[in-house]
Design an enzyme around this catalytic site. Sequence first.
Site, PDB file in Angstrom:
ATOM      1  N   LYS A  11      14.090   0.001   0.926  1.00 29.93           N
ATOM      2  CA  LYS A  11      13.623  -1.382   1.113  1.00 29.93           C
ATOM      3  C   LYS A  11      14.149  -2.276   0.009  1.00 29.93           C
ATOM      4  O   LYS A  11      14.462  -1.826  -1.100  1.00 29.93           O
ATOM      5  CB  LYS A  11      12.096  -1.458   1.169  1.00 29.93           C
ATOM      6  CG  LYS A  11      11.332  -1.022  -0.093  1.00 29.93           C
ATOM      7  CD  LYS A  11      11.176  -2.087  -1.161  1.00 29.93           C
ATOM      8  CE  LYS A  11      10.348  -1.589  -2.353  1.00 29.93           C
ATOM      9  NZ  LYS A  11      10.581  -2.307  -3.604  1.00 29.93           N
ATOM     10  N   ASP A 136       3.608   1.376  -2.001  1.00 25.60           N
ATOM     11  CA  ASP A 136       4.702   0.995  -1.091  1.00 25.60           C
ATOM     12  C   ASP A 136       4.724   1.831   0.192  1.00 25.60           C
ATOM     13  O   ASP A 136       5.507   1.544   1.098  1.00 25.60           O
ATOM     14  CB  ASP A 136       6.063   1.194  -1.783  1.00 25.60           C
ATOM     15  CG  ASP A 136       6.404   0.054  -2.724  1.00 25.60           C
ATOM     16  OD1 ASP A 136       5.803  -1.035  -2.591  1.00 25.60           O
ATOM     17  OD2 ASP A 136       7.280   0.252  -3.590  1.00 25.60           O
TER      18      ASP A 136
END
Length: 284
Positions: A11, A136
């Site tokens: 990401k 996350d």
Amino acid sequence: MNTVTLPAYAKLNLTLDILGKRADGYHELATVMQSVTLHDDVTVTLTECSGIVCRCGTLPGDESNLAVRAAKAFFAGTGIAPRGLAIDVEKRIPTQAGMAGGSSDAAAVLHALRALLAPGMTVQELETLGEQVGSDVPYCVRGGTALAEGRGEKLTTLKAAPRFHVVVCKPDFSVSTPVLFRRSDASEITDRPDTAGMLDAIEAGDASGVAARVFNVFEAVLAQAEQKAVFSIRETLLALGASAAAMTGSGPTVFGLFTGLHQAQLAYHHLKRSYQQTFLSEFV
Ligand code: C5P
């Protein structure tokens, strides 16, 4: 079926803002996240042995590996009797890089275990299990373009951001996430991303509006030498035609967004000469 292989995407944080410190020691965040095609491959196999065997390149396959913690959280959270597992991770995402490589492997393990053992579970239920593994992980379970708030677990799926080619470049040092958060506590954050503007630009499919709003507050609290290295890569990316460039997460990886593949390729080849961990990728 006793084995599943899934991609675990890296990401980027297109914006990252720290809104304050919470009573539980974590920080309240507002960050727009985007999956990119750079990925690890995660294979989970049910075995006849007991326990979890995890092979993850040169990284330890013990409890410190988020992939192992995700498997344990899956069994503890679902009540499904623990099974023998082999977890094989083919690593490509640089580690300690701000790209959520470990969290993404953990998310892939959760998805694989759902496919193998609990097909009725929802993605939301997987995200809730992921929260225990790391801030996350819920985002990595969901992927795509999303706003993450709270500790990182409050997710709003956004329209897919306009696609960019991406060059990511990790300088040859690591930054400690808790240390950077502590530094952010000690210094007043004066420049912040325009998160609302970023959300509008994404909603409107406005690529230049997205590029104009790429911003990460962590860049301001890097130590001087780290900042010099990060800014130098950022300037190189911009000079080579990136529409935007910034550090991702708590760094030190820097990414550049390119509208054209050719320019992205030139920037990739240029940076690759000096930085071994340089990758050419694109939004998922
Ligand atoms: O949740 P995770 O274990 O990935 O977080 C690593 C560290 O990052 C935490 O121990 C904490 O120091 C910091 N952190 C934070 N606020 C967040 C996410 C992480 O302070 N929202």
